[in-house]
Design an enzyme around this catalytic site. Structure first.
Site, PDB file in Angstrom:
ATOM      1  N   ASP A 153      53.498  52.691  31.065  1.00 32.33           N
ATOM      2  CA  ASP A 153      52.444  53.018  32.032  1.00 32.33           C
ATOM      3  C   ASP A 153      53.020  53.842  33.181  1.00 32.33           C
ATOM      4  OD1 ASP A 153      50.525  51.616  30.608  1.00 32.33           O
ATOM      5  OD2 ASP A 153      50.948  49.748  31.642  1.00 32.33           O
ATOM      6  N   ASN A 186      40.400  42.189  36.020  1.00 33.64           N
ATOM      7  CA  ASN A 186      41.064  43.320  35.386  1.00 33.64           C
ATOM      8  C   ASN A 186      41.077  44.581  36.243  1.00 33.64           C
ATOM      9  OD1 ASN A 186      41.519  41.721  33.068  1.00 33.64           O
ATOM     10  ND2 ASN A 186      39.438  42.129  32.402  1.00 33.64           N
ATOM     11  N   ILE A 212      43.035  47.048  37.448  1.00 33.67           N
ATOM     12  CA  ILE A 212      44.367  47.558  37.120  1.00 33.67           C
ATOM     13  C   ILE A 212      44.351  49.084  37.094  1.00 33.67           C
ATOM     14  CG2 ILE A 212      45.021  45.525  35.762  1.00 33.67           C
ATOM     15  CD1 ILE A 212      44.344  47.200  33.246  1.00 33.67           C
ATOM     16  N   ASP A 213      45.513  49.686  36.897  1.00 32.51           N
ATOM     17  CA  ASP A 213      45.674  51.112  36.609  1.00 32.51           C
ATOM     18  C   ASP A 213      45.077  52.018  37.682  1.00 32.51           C
ATOM     19  OD1 ASP A 213      46.744  50.095  34.312  1.00 32.51           O
ATOM     20  OD2 ASP A 213      45.097  50.676  33.012  1.00 32.51           O
ATOM     21  N   GLU A 224      40.078  51.902  29.918  1.00 30.25           N
ATOM     22  CA  GLU A 224      41.066  51.593  30.944  1.00 30.25           C
ATOM     23  C   GLU A 224      41.909  52.828  31.235  1.00 30.25           C
ATOM     24  OE1 GLU A 224      43.636  48.480  29.639  1.00 30.25           O
ATOM     25  OE2 GLU A 224      44.458  49.617  27.972  1.00 30.25           O
TER      26      GLU A 224
END
Length: 554
Positions: free
Chosen positions: A36, A147, A149-150, A197
């Site tokens: 990532d 969730n 995230i990212d 995502e």
């Protein structure tokens, strides 16, 4: 909607991976620790940095523009420490941060990071520093949600925004304060709906582009990841794909297909210092995760990775049709004009095809017989696909374009696509039809190797699912799709040899004294029903040497 349990499991698998780096020049960097990745960021001293998933936030840097030499740098947070506020929002957090994004504003670097633990609860925080080597000062929480995230941050004139991935509700956008980097207000916009995502948001010309992931990652050559994109004249949307379909209604134009030769499951796009970056699973290296840096261009207002036309690298492939699950096969014929058909998967060179690219088009040659795919002047829907000796004629030139995670093959001369005609029987001749959305025109390209020569000696023994009897130490089947695999050693080993299996975080997940009291050969079967999906190293250890091989668990 993806359920919370499965999503959490997928993210836990992410923590196991170690990634190598493949630069534009093709150099491989084998230092462990990247997954990532952030966009490429340049430090005050001129070195190029990447930040990645890892304990304390993993960092590396290189002094060269082709990323040929790397060195480890200090983590953002010292190993074993993390900001105390995280415990208020995330249960079970243990210091492994996900998917950081680092940008520079003025003289300050901003590191946005993800925190996740048990279940779906997650949060995104911010740390700042005057130098990428630190010291970093934590600024606290940006957003907390299931969730969350990212993070991906964009500075747009006097405004600043952050997109982030939320598998349960899609990709969201919030506004940040450009003076502090923290959240500015309670506004929230939905950019992409569904099980997606890893967003990346950027601007080019008058359009904003949001890149995002579909499919499941982290399964090596079986990873389902692929990257899509949409654009909008407003950063808050609506974002549409090339067909005008909203990303809030399952739209999306494929930017990086699921399989592009050896490059499988590409994901987590970033762009910095004029370099596109993303990770992928190497089909030529048993699905080892690696990171690609390439170029990014725009053609007719849409982004293109690397070169504008060649989306499949030169090499040898097997082509399997999505609709029939049968393979492109020349049936062993060497006669000009003979029809090209489909057949169940086999080891014959009749099903191995060499792709070479020049001036915007591909030529496609069968390993068996050396003839080229040709339309033999057929133009009607339903007419036969055939083969012929090599010629510069447009009849032998093909466009290969992505169709989601699949490909379509279109003849330059007649403009028609290779199609099964809805037939599924072995030996049925493939047909030409006008381009449409049928699965009969969608193909997966299974990478064999990078050779473009005529290779009459290839067999299925080249593939990793079969025993490799000419190797002294190996595991099979590999990848493992069930609960057991066998370790085979054909060399003599020293007495008191021990077996150890280590995951990609360096933890020993299985160990066994084999009880060998004298040198000899052996095979050993292991139950791995409790193993997580991912990549492992299998080690045979004694006092004088260690033998190692890679294991992929699907």
């Amino acid at each position: 909607m993806k359920n919370q349990t499965n999503y959490s499991a997928q993210q836990k698998v992410k923590q196991l991976f170690i990634i190598a780096l493949l630069a534009i020049t093709g150099c491989l960097w084998a230092q462990p620790g990247i997954h990532d990745p952030s966009s490429t960021v340049r430090n005050n001293d001129g070195r190029y940095w990447h930040f990645a998933t890892g304990n304390g936030i993993y960092t590396i840097s290189s002094s060269t523009t082709n990323f040929s030499s790397w060195q480890n740098e200090n983590t953002v947070f010292p190993i074993g420490t993390w900001p105390g506020w995280i415990a208020n929002y995330v249960s079970g957090f243990a210091g492994n941060f996900w998917a950081p994004e680092v940008i520079k504003i003025g003289n300050t670097y901003y590191c946005y990071y993800s925190c996740a633990g048990n279940g779906a609860a997650a949060a995104i925080g911010l740390a700042t520093a005057p130098n990428l080597s630190g010291p970093w000062t934590d600024k606290g929480i940006i957003v907390a949600a299931n969730n969350a995230i990212d993070p991906s941050v964009i500075v747009d004139g006097s405004t600043m925004y952050m997109a982030y991935g939320n598998w349960q509700t899609g990709i969201d956008l919030i506004q940040l304060n450009p003076s502090t980097g923290l959240r500015l207000n309670s506004s929230l916009w939905d950019l992409v709906a569904g099980s997606v995502e890893a967003p990346y948001i950027m601007k080019n010309g008058s359009y904003y582009y949001v890149f995002f992931q579909r499919g499941l990652c982290c399964s090596g050559v079986n990873s389902g990841y692929y990257t899509q994109v949409g654009r909008s004249t407003s950063i808050t949307g609506p974002f549409l794909d090339q067909n005008g379909i909203s990303l809030m209604n399952d739209g999306g134009t494929t930017f990086l297909p699921n399989k592009n030769g050896r490059y499988i499951g590409p994901g987590h796009v970033g762009y910095g210092e004029s370099r596109l970056s993303y990770h992928f699973y190497d089909g030529n290296d048993n699905g080892a995760p690696k990171l690609m840096t390439s170029t990014l261009s725009f053609v007719n207002g849409w982004p293109v990775a690397g070169t504008a036309s060649q989306i499949v690298p030169n090499g040898t492939y097997k082509l399997v049709n999505r609709g029939s699950a049968k393979y492109l096969d020349n049936l062993g014929s060497t006669v000009n004009g003979a029809g090209v058909a489909q057949w169940a998967s086999g080891s014959s060179n009749n099903q191995r095809w060499v792709l070479t690219y020049a001036d915007g088009y591909y030529k496609i040659k069968c390993v068996s017989g050396g003839k080229y795919l040709d339309n033999v002047n057929n133009t009607a829907d339903g007419s036969a696909v055939a083969q012929w000796d090599s010629s510069p004629n447009f009849n032998q030139q093909w466009s290969i374009t992505s169709a989601g995670p699949y490909y379509k093959l279109t003849n330059r001369s007649n403009g028609k696509c290779i199609d099964t005609g809805g037939l599924t029987t072995n030996g049925s001749v493939l047909q030409f039809w006008y381009s449409n959305v049928s699965v009969n025109q969608q193909w997966t390209l299974e990478y064999i190797n990078s050779s473009t020569a005529k290779m009459g000696n290839l067999t299925d023994a080249d593939e990793t699912s079969e025993p490799v009897n000419n190797k002294s130490f190996y595991v099979w089947p590999n990848p493992v799709n069930g609960n057991q695999f066998e370790i085979v050693n054909n060399d003599n080993v020293a007495a008191n040899t021990k077996l150890a299996i280590v995951n990609m975080s360096g933890q020993t997940v299985y160990s066994q004294d084999l009880g060998i009291t004298e040198s000899g050969v052996f095979s050993y079967t292991i139950d791995i029903s409790s193993f997580s999906k991912g990549i492992y190293f299998v080690n045979l250890e004694n006092g004088s040497e260690t033998k190692t091989t890679k294991l992929i668990v699907n």
